[in-house]
Design a protein around this motif. Structure first.
Motif, PDB file in Angstrom:
ATOM      1  N   ALA A 274      -0.338   4.357  -5.435  1.00  8.95           N
ATOM      2  CA  ALA A 274      -0.605   4.684  -6.852  1.00  8.95           C
ATOM      3  C   ALA A 274      -1.928   5.433  -6.997  1.00  8.95           C
ATOM      4  CB  ALA A 274      -0.645   3.401  -7.677  1.00  8.95           C
ATOM      5  N   THR A 275      -2.916   5.020  -6.192  1.00  9.88           N
ATOM      6  CA  THR A 275      -4.256   5.622  -6.276  1.00  9.88           C
ATOM      7  C   THR A 275      -4.215   7.091  -5.858  1.00  9.88           C
ATOM      8  OG1 THR A 275      -5.194   3.456  -5.812  1.00  9.88           O
ATOM      9  CG2 THR A 275      -6.644   5.348  -5.477  1.00  9.88           C
ATOM     10  N   LEU A 276      -3.523   7.358  -4.750  1.00  7.54           N
ATOM     11  CA  LEU A 276      -3.404   8.750  -4.307  1.00  7.54           C
ATOM     12  C   LEU A 276      -2.565   9.546  -5.315  1.00  7.54           C
ATOM     13  CD1 LEU A 276      -3.841  10.990  -2.264  1.00  7.54           C
ATOM     14  CD2 LEU A 276      -1.989  10.061  -0.875  1.00  7.54           C
ATOM     15  N   ASP A 277      -1.465   8.961  -5.770  1.00  7.35           N
ATOM     16  CA  ASP A 277      -0.591   9.669  -6.721  1.00  7.35           C
ATOM     17  C   ASP A 277      -1.355  10.072  -7.983  1.00  7.35           C
ATOM     18  OD1 ASP A 277       1.494   9.401  -5.007  1.00  7.35           O
ATOM     19  OD2 ASP A 277       2.621   7.945  -6.213  1.00  7.35           O
ATOM     20  N   VAL A 278      -2.119   9.145  -8.545  1.00  9.65           N
ATOM     21  CA  VAL A 278      -2.776   9.465  -9.818  1.00  9.65           C
ATOM     22  C   VAL A 278      -3.883  10.491  -9.613  1.00  9.65           C
ATOM     23  CG1 VAL A 278      -4.621   7.703  -9.957  1.00  9.65           C
ATOM     24  CG2 VAL A 278      -3.423   8.430 -12.032  1.00  9.65           C
ATOM     25  N   MET A 279      -4.430  10.555  -8.391  1.00  6.65           N
ATOM     26  CA  MET A 279      -5.448  11.578  -8.116  1.00  6.65           C
ATOM     27  C   MET A 279      -4.810  12.949  -7.914  1.00  6.65           C
ATOM     28  SD  MET A 279      -8.598  10.698  -8.311  1.00  6.65           S
ATOM     29  CE  MET A 279      -9.831  11.350  -7.171  1.00  6.65           C
ATOM     30  N   TYR A 291      -4.955   3.656 -16.751  1.00  6.54           N
ATOM     31  CA  TYR A 291      -3.585   3.125 -16.796  1.00  6.54           C
ATOM     32  C   TYR A 291      -3.495   1.744 -16.146  1.00  6.54           C
ATOM     33  CZ  TYR A 291      -1.696   7.873 -17.676  1.00  6.54           C
ATOM     34  OH  TYR A 291      -1.385   9.110 -18.196  1.00  6.54           O
ATOM     35  N   ASN A 292      -2.699   0.861 -16.736  1.00  8.14           N
ATOM     36  CA  ASN A 292      -2.267  -0.356 -16.032  1.00  8.14           C
ATOM     37  C   ASN A 292      -1.259   0.041 -14.957  1.00  8.14           C
ATOM     38  OD1 ASN A 292      -3.597  -1.776 -18.027  1.00  8.14           O
ATOM     39  ND2 ASN A 292      -1.737  -2.544 -19.040  1.00  8.14           N
ATOM     40  N   ILE A 293      -1.301  -0.635 -13.794  1.00  6.66           N
ATOM     41  CA  ILE A 293      -0.174  -0.544 -12.849  1.00  6.66           C
ATOM     42  C   ILE A 293       0.238  -1.971 -12.473  1.00  6.66           C
ATOM     43  CG2 ILE A 293      -0.538   1.760 -11.877  1.00  6.66           C
ATOM     44  CD1 ILE A 293      -1.969   0.343  -9.489  1.00  6.66           C
ATOM     45  N   SER A 294       1.528  -2.136 -12.272  1.00  8.72           N
ATOM     46  CA  SER A 294       2.043  -3.484 -12.061  1.00  8.72           C
ATOM     47  C   SER A 294       3.143  -3.480 -11.004  1.00  8.72           C
ATOM     48  CB  SER A 294       2.605  -3.987 -13.395  1.00  8.72           C
ATOM     49  OG  SER A 294       3.151  -5.257 -13.234  1.00  8.72           O
ATOM     50  N   ALA A 295       3.320  -4.632 -10.345  1.00  7.59           N
ATOM     51  CA  ALA A 295       4.405  -4.753  -9.368  1.00  7.59           C
ATOM     52  C   ALA A 295       5.137  -6.088  -9.549  1.00  7.59           C
ATOM     53  CB  ALA A 295       3.866  -4.654  -7.953  1.00  7.59           C
ATOM     54  N   SER A 338       4.226   0.637 -18.501  1.00  6.45           N
ATOM     55  CA  SER A 338       5.247   1.644 -18.836  1.00  6.45           C
ATOM     56  C   SER A 338       4.656   3.046 -18.986  1.00  6.45           C
ATOM     57  CB  SER A 338       6.011   1.235 -20.099  1.00  6.45           C
ATOM     58  OG  SER A 338       5.101   0.815 -21.085  1.00  6.45           O
ATOM     59  N   ASN A 339       3.390   3.159 -19.398  1.00  2.11           N
ATOM     60  CA  ASN A 339       2.802   4.502 -19.543  1.00  2.11           C
ATOM     61  C   ASN A 339       2.648   5.188 -18.190  1.00  2.11           C
ATOM     62  OD1 ASN A 339       2.476   4.595 -22.390  1.00  2.11           O
ATOM     63  ND2 ASN A 339       0.780   3.139 -22.198  1.00  2.11           N
ATOM     64  N   ALA A 340       2.214   4.442 -17.178  1.00  3.91           N
ATOM     65  CA  ALA A 340       2.075   5.024 -15.833  1.00  3.91           C
ATOM     66  C   ALA A 340       3.443   5.444 -15.297  1.00  3.91           C
ATOM     67  CB  ALA A 340       1.425   4.021 -14.888  1.00  3.91           C
ATOM     68  N   ARG A 341       4.448   4.613 -15.543  1.00  5.34           N
ATOM     69  CA  ARG A 341       5.801   4.931 -15.056  1.00  5.34           C
ATOM     70  C   ARG A 341       6.330   6.183 -15.750  1.00  5.34           C
ATOM     71  NH1 ARG A 341       8.008   0.478 -11.871  1.00  5.34           N
ATOM     72  NH2 ARG A 341       6.354  -1.069 -11.777  1.00  5.34           N
ATOM     73  N   TRP A 344       3.464   9.677 -14.896  1.00  2.00           N
ATOM     74  CA  TRP A 344       3.337  10.272 -13.554  1.00  2.00           C
ATOM     75  C   TRP A 344       4.233   9.604 -12.511  1.00  2.00           C
ATOM     76  CZ3 TRP A 344       0.683   6.617 -10.440  1.00  2.00           C
ATOM     77  CH2 TRP A 344      -0.096   5.691 -11.153  1.00  2.00           C
ATOM     78  N   GLY A 345       5.283   8.909 -13.027  1.00  2.00           N
ATOM     79  CA  GLY A 345       6.345   8.434 -12.128  1.00  2.00           C
ATOM     80  C   GLY A 345       5.979   7.265 -11.237  1.00  2.00           C
ATOM     81  N   TRP A 346       5.001   6.445 -11.668  1.00  2.00           N
ATOM     82  CA  TRP A 346       4.611   5.272 -10.879  1.00  2.00           C
ATOM     83  C   TRP A 346       5.808   4.341 -10.669  1.00  2.00           C
ATOM     84  CZ3 TRP A 346       2.719   2.231  -7.553  1.00  2.00           C
ATOM     85  CH2 TRP A 346       2.725   0.845  -7.721  1.00  2.00           C
ATOM     86  N   LYS A 347       5.953   3.857  -9.444  1.00  2.00           N
ATOM     87  CA  LYS A 347       7.035   2.930  -9.105  1.00  2.00           C
ATOM     88  C   LYS A 347       6.563   2.086  -7.929  1.00  2.00           C
ATOM     89  CE  LYS A 347      10.975   4.580  -7.183  1.00  2.00           C
ATOM     90  NZ  LYS A 347      11.206   3.719  -6.032  1.00  2.00           N
ATOM     91  N   HIS A 348       6.688   0.772  -8.019  1.00  2.00           N
ATOM     92  CA  HIS A 348       6.265  -0.042  -6.876  1.00  2.00           C
ATOM     93  C   HIS A 348       7.419  -0.222  -5.897  1.00  2.00           C
ATOM     94  CE1 HIS A 348       8.188  -3.085  -9.431  1.00  2.00           C
ATOM     95  NE2 HIS A 348       8.377  -3.777  -8.316  1.00  2.00           N
TER      96      HIS A 348
END
Ligand SMILES: NC(=O)c1ccc[n+]([C@@H]2O[C@H](COP(=O)([O-])OP(=O)(O)OC[C@H]3O[C@@H](n4cnc5c(N)ncnc54)[C@H](O)[C@@H]3O)[C@@H](O)[C@H]2O)c1
Ligand SMILES: C[C@@H](O)[C@H](N)C(=O)O
Length: 373
Positions: A274-279, A291-295, A338-341, A344-348
């Motif tokens: 997630a860290t690399l993706d958001v950068m 952004y919150n990120i969750s798994a 949900s905003n991260a998802r 920018w397509g965040w997915k755990h």
């Protein structure tokens, strides 16, 4: 006098403009020259505009903690070994020292940090130095210095040298008056730890520097991160790392939180991805800068059940630490990401059972059997 008039005109134009990054990026920090430690000629000389075709030149502060070594490994795979510099105030173990560039850097030493950024032509900075929640309560002055004064140094240097800056925040940036199940990105944030207060401060200061100076600030609120890379570093969620070490070492574990305390958690690979993706995501995709990120979310008893699938003989006792329990009771139980998802397509990738299996694979179930027998 003319300078003062120009400055106040620029300021009033800026304050009237809508608060979005694209407006303020027309007035970069070095032009208005009001950053506290700004030296105009120096800033012009060293400013590096990062071209998307080049690899970034990366510095990681506080890199010898639970997360930094894994981050360096991931970034070196992607950008090349010599483009990623790990730094810390501690002495690196051999396997870290011989695996890529390492440099001493105390984030409280502004000039030294600036020299490192300049001499190494750094373009991306991952700011991992911090005192975590439980150790922060044990030494508030030090936590305030490292987490707040240190952050100010990092922000100024990042703004002066046009860096892309990542600062992790945490579930600990919320408090007892925040909605806890689930906790959205935007809600009341009144944490009751110096760690949480410093992280809310970091979120707000980073966003302020973004809107005010055009700093490319990016921030994720991490859940408790489970990693086999190093020993836990003084956090409230660290029981969920310690259990693996203790289970393997002696088949016994004493938990310092109540058995039904639910907290958001994540396996380190998901966190670093997630860290690399958001950068890497284009700035236009970011509707927010924090952004919150969750798994997953689990309690000690749920984790124990899963661990017992690998070590059925594990003996668990509960000896609740009042400070840690009060902290955990004020933190989110579930994170709404949900905003991260969406943005920018965040997915755990890892759920609880995969996390536990992977931890045992890495830490080695063979050494466990040897110890218990
Ligand atoms: N581990 C987690 O579960 C978690 C969860 C949410 C957020 N975070 C955040 O991620 C970051 C990394 O966490 P971590 O678990 O690796 O922390 P950690 O406590 O394991 O490591 C922090 C590092 O900072 C270094 N440090 C302390 N003072 C310093 C100074 N003056 N100058 C330079 N370095 C200094 C320490 O030596 C240590 O190696 C932190 O900002 C933390 O708040 C971590
Ligand atoms: C949650 C997080 O920020 C850290 N692991 C702590 O417990 O302090």
């Amino acid at each position: 006098m003319a300078i003062v008039k120009n400055l106040s005109r620029t300021l009033s134009q800026l304050l009237q403009s809508p608060s979005c990054g694209c407006q303020t990026s027309l007035v970069p920090v070095r032009c208005i020259g009001v950053s506290p430690r700004q030296v105009t000629s120096d800033a012009n000389f060293h400013s590096v505009s990062f071209s998307e075709t080049d690899h970034p030149r990366v510095l990681i502060t506080g890199g010898l903690g639970q997360l930094g070594v894994g981050l360096a490994k991931l970034l070196r795979k992607r950008f090349g070994k010599n483009n990623v510099i790990l730094s810390d105030i501690r002495k690196p173990p051999d396997h870290v020292f011989y695996n890529g560039p390492f440099i001493y850097s105390d984030i409280l030493d502004y000039k030294n940090l600036r020299e490192i950024v300049v001499n190494n032509r750094i373009t991306w900075l991952f700011h991992y130095s911090a005192l975590l929640s439980a150790v922060g309560e044990a030494n508030v002055p030090l936590a305030r210095a490292v987490n707040i004064t240190g952050l100010h140094n990092v922000l100024d240097i990042a703004a002066e040298h046009s860096l892309r800056l990542f600062v992790p925040s945490t579930i600990g940036a919320f408090g007892p008056t925040s909605p806890r199940n689930p906790t959205p990105d935007l809600c009341i944030q009144r944490p009751r730890t110096i760690y949480g207060v410093s992280k809310v401060h970091a979120e707000l200061m980073g966003e302020y520097y973004h809107y005010r100076y055009g700093l490319d600030f990016r921030c994720l609120r991490y859940p408790g991160i489970i990693s086999a890379d190093s020993q836990p570093g003084g956090g409230t969620t660290d029981y969920a790392v310690q259990i693996f070490h203790d289970a393997i070492k002696n088949g016994k574990f004493q938990c310092n939180l109540k058995s039904d305390t639910h907290l958001p958690m994540m396996y380190i690979d998901d966190c670093l991805k997630a860290t690399l993706d958001v950068m890497e995501v284009p700035a236009a995709s970011l509707s927010m800068r924090t952004y919150n990120i969750s798994a997953m979310s689990f309690s000690p008893e749920e984790l124990v059940q899963e661990v017992k699938k690998h070590i059925p003989e594990l003996q668990v006792t509960y000896n609740v630490d009042a400070v840690r329990q009060a902290i955990a009771d004020s933190w989110p139980m579930n994170f709404d990401d949900s905003n991260a998802r969406r943005d920018w397509g965040w997915k755990h990738d890892f759920d609880l059972s995969e996390l536990v299996t992977t931890m045992f694979n890495i830490l080695g179930s063979d050494s466990r059997v040897a110890h218990i027998n």
